[in-house]
Every structure is written in structure tokens, then in C-alpha cells.
Design a protein around this motif. Structure first.
Motif, mmCIF file in Angstrom:
data_model
loop_
_atom_site.group_PDB
_atom_site.id
_atom_site.type_symbol
_atom_site.label_atom_id
_atom_site.label_comp_id
_atom_site.label_asym_id
_atom_site.label_seq_id
_atom_site.Cartn_x
_atom_site.Cartn_y
_atom_site.Cartn_z
ATOM 1 N N ARG A 253 72.784 74.571 -40.870
ATOM 2 C CA ARG A 253 72.253 73.681 -40.700
ATOM 3 C C ARG A 253 71.787 72.987 -39.347
ATOM 4 O O ARG A 253 73.014 72.315 -38.965
ATOM 5 N N GLU A 254 71.320 72.665 -38.644
ATOM 6 C CA GLU A 254 71.176 72.217 -36.877
ATOM 7 C C GLU A 254 69.907 71.036 -36.804
ATOM 8 O O GLU A 254 69.288 71.223 -37.894
ATOM 9 N N GLY A 255 69.790 70.390 -35.573
ATOM 10 C CA GLY A 255 68.815 69.827 -35.280
ATOM 11 C C GLY A 255 68.618 68.428 -36.122
ATOM 12 O O GLY A 255 67.630 68.032 -36.513
ATOM 13 N N GLN A 256 69.741 67.516 -36.030
ATOM 14 C CA GLN A 256 69.979 67.207 -37.173
ATOM 15 C C GLN A 256 69.677 64.992 -36.288
ATOM 16 O O GLN A 256 69.545 65.597 -35.481
ATOM 17 N N ALA A 257 68.363 64.515 -37.587
ATOM 18 C CA ALA A 257 68.345 63.714 -36.975
ATOM 19 C C ALA A 257 67.802 62.277 -37.368
ATOM 20 O O ALA A 257 67.864 62.685 -39.074
ATOM 21 N N LEU A 258 68.303 60.923 -37.385
ATOM 22 C CA LEU A 258 68.477 60.169 -38.272
ATOM 23 C C LEU A 258 66.707 58.899 -38.061
ATOM 24 O O LEU A 258 67.135 58.835 -36.875
ATOM 25 N N VAL A 259 66.603 58.423 -38.586
ATOM 26 C CA VAL A 259 65.860 57.025 -38.767
ATOM 27 C C VAL A 259 66.459 56.369 -40.147
ATOM 28 O O VAL A 259 66.337 56.591 -40.965
ATOM 29 N N GLN A 260 65.947 54.042 -39.725
ATOM 30 C CA GLN A 260 66.329 54.172 -40.912
ATOM 31 C C GLN A 260 64.807 53.738 -41.943
ATOM 32 O O GLN A 260 63.787 53.014 -41.111
ATOM 33 N N LEU A 261 64.982 53.657 -42.673
ATOM 34 C CA LEU A 261 63.290 53.533 -43.486
ATOM 35 C C LEU A 261 64.005 52.313 -43.869
ATOM 36 O O LEU A 261 64.604 51.121 -43.979
ATOM 37 N N ASP A 262 62.417 51.643 -44.519
ATOM 38 C CA ASP A 262 61.947 50.693 -44.755
ATOM 39 C C ASP A 262 63.212 49.678 -45.899
ATOM 40 O O ASP A 262 62.691 48.683 -46.162
ATOM 41 N N ASN A 263 63.982 50.237 -46.809
ATOM 42 C CA ASN A 263 64.522 49.888 -47.266
ATOM 43 C C ASN A 263 66.242 49.677 -47.730
ATOM 44 O O ASN A 263 67.053 49.632 -47.816
ATOM 45 N N GLY A 264 66.365 49.989 -45.750
ATOM 46 C CA GLY A 264 67.217 50.391 -45.360
ATOM 47 C C GLY A 264 68.705 51.369 -45.643
ATOM 48 O O GLY A 264 69.161 51.563 -44.642
ATOM 49 N N ALA A 265 67.818 52.832 -46.351
ATOM 50 C CA ALA A 265 68.210 53.558 -45.969
ATOM 51 C C ALA A 265 68.200 54.059 -44.893
ATOM 52 O O ALA A 265 67.966 53.988 -43.810
ATOM 53 N N TRP A 266 69.484 55.375 -44.644
ATOM 54 C CA TRP A 266 69.235 56.357 -43.117
ATOM 55 C C TRP A 266 68.652 57.659 -43.958
ATOM 56 O O TRP A 266 69.227 57.880 -45.267
ATOM 57 N N ARG A 267 67.494 57.607 -43.349
ATOM 58 C CA ARG A 267 67.679 59.556 -43.209
ATOM 59 C C ARG A 267 67.652 60.222 -42.368
ATOM 60 O O ARG A 267 67.391 60.093 -40.980
ATOM 61 N N MET A 268 68.427 61.413 -43.229
ATOM 62 C CA MET A 268 68.440 62.358 -42.445
ATOM 63 C C MET A 268 67.536 63.858 -42.032
ATOM 64 O O MET A 268 67.193 64.564 -42.945
ATOM 65 N N PHE A 269 67.467 64.417 -41.522
ATOM 66 C CA PHE A 269 66.439 65.518 -41.410
ATOM 67 C C PHE A 269 66.816 66.821 -40.336
ATOM 68 O O PHE A 269 67.455 66.263 -39.601
ATOM 69 N N PHE A 270 66.517 67.428 -41.092
ATOM 70 C CA PHE A 270 67.260 68.762 -39.694
ATOM 71 C C PHE A 270 67.252 70.216 -40.519
ATOM 72 O O PHE A 270 66.359 70.014 -41.596
ATOM 73 N N ASP A 271 66.845 71.049 -39.709
ATOM 74 C CA ASP A 271 66.215 72.328 -40.412
ATOM 75 C C ASP A 271 67.248 73.601 -40.125
ATOM 76 O O ASP A 271 68.298 73.732 -39.977
#
Length: 463
Positions: A253-271
């Protein structure tokens, strides 16, 4: 009738990380790609959340597409081949919106086989039309490759880039370096500084900050796992505390990126470059535990290595609270929400329906129990619409934080004019959707059919 919905596991065993914090406990955090700080919350009525990504493609690294989403799950193509650099390639684009109002991307300028001693920069006023700015030679002696530059905007507004660099004596051993913008125009950068504690042979380092702690997610090129480190300062020293398959994401897994969602959770995307998929995973406890990785619908297998810019924009869905409404199916317009034996179904309701049937198809729209910018719905007996085992049903408010989250929905734009979609507050990416004329909370699969099945038009109350 609609197509068979995706299978959903039992609610109480799904995603251990979805034991969400109550809304009052959501952390104040800097969201990467969006300048300033804001408490995570559903967008107010008349506004919408907008997530933008600028990935290169699995089929080519010569151009990037632009996609946008209102829920960080269902990304729709905004423009294909939106930016092609005047020379070289474009990979691993990282995006921010700067204080000057422009969007900026920085990116890897060469394909992986070739030496790459520069990182590229481009900007856009509208996220669609991009202008090349310059290729920046990263000033590291004997540099062989400068890869995967990632923007990080700190709480003081400073703009930084973390770039993975290797030298000619070992061109496949990467070290994360920090560059800081020397001016607000982003035309000059300070000398690169290696991030202490992360060490060599780590790549694709992505930073977020919560409170006074800096969190680094970095791929270990030896083990092929994404690791986790923290530091009290941006420049370190960082302490790596999670290694191996600590989050359950698997290897390669690589290319990870995070963003905070509207309900406060953190979401990570990765390749998931080992299997050709692109994944997301959520955390509700400041990165300690994560949901099972899920392929990103619609663009998994197409998009490669991106970061996300999140904004709140005007023109989103509007639904008045403290009103009484009925809800019409967007694709089965003779059918409406109706409470039947405590369950929410979608029968035909007409002017000739009985008074009891009309009242059962009438609901009070109130501020969300878990987030007042979101929505909750009550039937005529005062019970709240909530999900349980993914079935939509009505129950008396138990007063617990779990019930509040189960009974709260975020309004998103629907598939047709005037329609809305209602996303589960504590299961991001899951929507109220009809199947077999029953209402369930199901994960979006990115198809037009799902969007239609999950779209409903608020109309005047039947009862």
C-alpha cells in the motif's frame, strides 16, 4: 425493480473503528489541503461539502483528471485530462487551496524508471483549468529522485512540502525531506531538511496535525507497510510507534492521504498497487484503529496516488427543519416513505389512501440529534428514524450517543432536481436506499442506479 444491493455484514460486528465518539468530543484539527481550522460538522443548509482530487491515471502518467465528491466516497469526473504539463510527466499530485484563492498542485515530474530531480507546480482558479508554473530543482547533493511531494499547511498558515528523495549512491533508498515556502507566492522554498526519526527507506510521507501533535503516515519500502509516527514539532523528532500490518490495511500500500470527514472521522485513501485497487479506511479514535479497507467505488483501478482538498461551498441541498414533510422516491414517484410496523418502507401513496396511511407517510424534520447541521426524522408517534442492522426503522429515543448517531443523517444533493440523499452520520458513504420497496442504509457503489435509489424529494406532507 432495482438491482441486487451489495452484501452488508451485521451492523454490530462491522468496523470496530465505528464505535464513534459523541459529537461533543470531536477534535479540533487542521485539515490537510484546507487552510485554517474548523470543527468537523455537517455543512449548514444551503451549503455543501466538496472534496476535490487530481489523480494521474493507471493508464498514463502524462496527464491528470479532476474528480469531485460531496461525501468523500462517490467521486464524479469533473474534467478528464484537465492538466498536462508542457514537458515530462505528472504523478502523485498533491493539492491545496491557498490564501490567494488559487488551487495549487505539486507533483512528481518523471516516470518511476527515470532520474527525477525536480518537482512540478501548477495552479488553477477553478480546479478545472490549470496553468504550469515551474519545475523546482530540489537542492540536494547527488540527488537521483525526488518523488511524491505532499503539501502540508500548518496552523500558522505556512505552506510546506514533504518530498521523498534518494541520492545516486543508492537511488532506491528514499528519505523524507521538508521544504517550507519562502514567500506567499510559493515561488521559493527553504533548503530541504530531513525529518529526524523517520529515517531512510520511507516514502510517500503524509502529515496531519491535531492539537499540538504532528502525525506522520509513511510507507516503509522494506516491509511495504504504511507506518505511523508522531512528533511534538513539524521538524521532529518523529517516533515511529506502529509498524507492520498494525491497521489491517495489508502490504503493498502506498500514496496514503488523509482528510477529515463531516462527522469528525479521519479517512485515509491509499493506492493498493499490489492488487490494482484504490482503497479508503476510516478512524474515529485519532488513528488508533481503522475500518477494513474498502475499494473506492467508481474510480478504483483508474485513479492513482492523490491527495484531497476539502471545502464548504454555497449552493448545497436545503431542507427546512422543524417542518413536516413527506418523501417521494425520485425514481418511483408514486411511492413514498411510510412507517409500517416500525419499519420504513416505500409503498404507493395516493390521494385515495386512507388517513392512517397518509399520516404514516408524514414525518417531522428536525435538527440532527448528533449534529444540528444534519437531520433527524420523527414519525407521528414521536419515534425517530434510525438504522439498526442496516434496516431503517423507528424507535423511541434512548438518549444514548449511539442512538443519536444512528438517527442522524447528512443531506447530500440527489440524482434529480429537487431531490436529496441522506447519508448515515456514523457510517460515512452509506445512504438510505430502497430495495424491494424497503429502506435500508447501504454503502454507495458509485453507480447511477444507486444514486437514483437513494434520492428522495421532500414534498408537502400527506397527513
Amino acid at each position: 425493480m432495482t438491482a441486487q444491493p451489495p452484501a452488508t455484514p451485521a451492523r454490530r460486528t462491522l468496523l470496530r473503528a465505528l464505535a464513534a465518539l459523541p459529537a461533543s468530543a470531536l477534535v479540533l484539527a487542521e485539515t490537510p489541503g484546507l487552510l485554517g481550522t474548523a470543527l468537523a460538522a455537517a455543512p449548514p443548509s444551503g451549503s455543501a461539502t466538496r472534496y476535490t482530487i487530481v489523480p494521474f491515471l493507471n493508464s498514463t502518467d502524462g496527464t491528470v483528471n479532476v474528480y469531485q465528491s460531496d461525501d468523500a466516497t462517490d467521486f464524479r469526473l469533473l474534467k478528464s485530462s484537465a492538466y498536462t504539463p508542457p514537458s515530462n510527466r505528472i504523478r502523485d499530485a498533491s493539492i491545496i487551496r491557498h490564501t490567494d484563492g488559487y488551487y495549487y498542485i505539486t507533483y512528481t515530474t518523471h516516470t518511476w524508471q527515470d532520474p527525477s530531480t525536480t518537482i512540478g507546480f501548477a495552479r488553477s482558479a477553478d480546479r478545472v483549468n490549470w496553468t504550469f508554473l515551474y519545475d523546482y530543482p530540489v537542492p540536494i547533493a547527488n540527488l537521483s529522485r525526488a518523488w511524491a511531494p505532499e503539501f502540508f499547511v500548518d496552523s500558522d498558515g505556512s505552506v510546506n512540502v514533504i518530498v521523498s528523495c534518494s541520492t545516486r549512491n543508492d537511488e532506491w533508498i528514499f528519505t523524507p525531506y521538508l521544504l517550507r515556502a519562502a514567500n506567499s507566492a510559493l515561488t521559493g522554498w527553504t533548503s530541504p531538511v530531513a525529518l529526524p526519526g523517520l529515517g531512510a527507506n520511507r516514502i510517500d510521507t503524509f502529515l496531519v496535525r491535531t492539537g499540538s501533535t504532528y502525525h506522520a503516515f509513511t510507507k516503509n519500502e522494506t516491509t511495504k507497510y504504511i507506518e505511523y509516527a508522531t512528533a511534538p514539532n513539524l521538524t521532529g523528532p518523529y517516533t515511529v510507534s506502529r509498524t507492520g500490518n498494525w491497521a489491517g490495511w495489508g502490504s503493498y500500500r502506498e500514496g496514503q492521504a488523509l482528510v477529515q470527514l463531516d462527522n469528525g472521522a479521519w479517512r485515509m485513501f491509499f493506492d493498493g498497487y499490489g492488487d490494482g485497487s484504490y482503497y479508503y479506511s476510516d478512524s474515529y479514535d485519532t488513528f488508533a484503529t481503522w475500518s477494513a479497507p474498502t475499494p473506492l467505488p467508481g474510480i478504483s483501478g483508474t485513479a492513482r496516488h492523490f491527495t484531497v482538498v476539502k471545502e464548504t461551498v454555497a449552493g448545497g441541498p436545503s431542507l427546512a427543519r422543524n417542518t413536516t414533510r413527506s418523501f417521494q422516491s425520485a425514481n418511483y414517484p408514486t411511492r413514498y416513505w411510510q412507517q409500517q410496523s416500525a419499519l420504513l418502507n416505500l409503498p404507493v401513496v395516493t390521494a385515495s389512501s386512507t388517513t392512517a396511511e397518509k399520516q404514516a407517510a408524514t414525518f417531522a424534520v428536525v435538527p440532527g440529534l448528533a449534529d444540528s447541521n444534519a437531520y433527524s426524522f420523527r414519525d407521528t408517534s414521536g419515534n425517530y428514524l434510525r438504522h439498526y442492522d442496516f434496516r431503517a426503522r423507528f424507535d423511541a429515543n434512548s438518549g444514548t450517543s449511539t442512538f443519536a448517531r444512528d438517527a442522524t443523517f447528512i443531506a447530500r444533493a440527489g440524482a434529480t432536481s429537487g431531490s436529496l440523499r441522506f447519508e448515515s452520520y456514523n457510517y460515512p458513504g452509506y445512504y438510505l436506499r430502497h430495495y424491494g420497496y424497503q429502506l435500508r442504509v447501504e454503502r454507495s457503489n458509485g453507480t447511477d442506479l444507486f444514486r437514483q435509489d437513494s434520492s428522495f424529494v421532500p414534498v408537502g406532507a400527506w397527513g
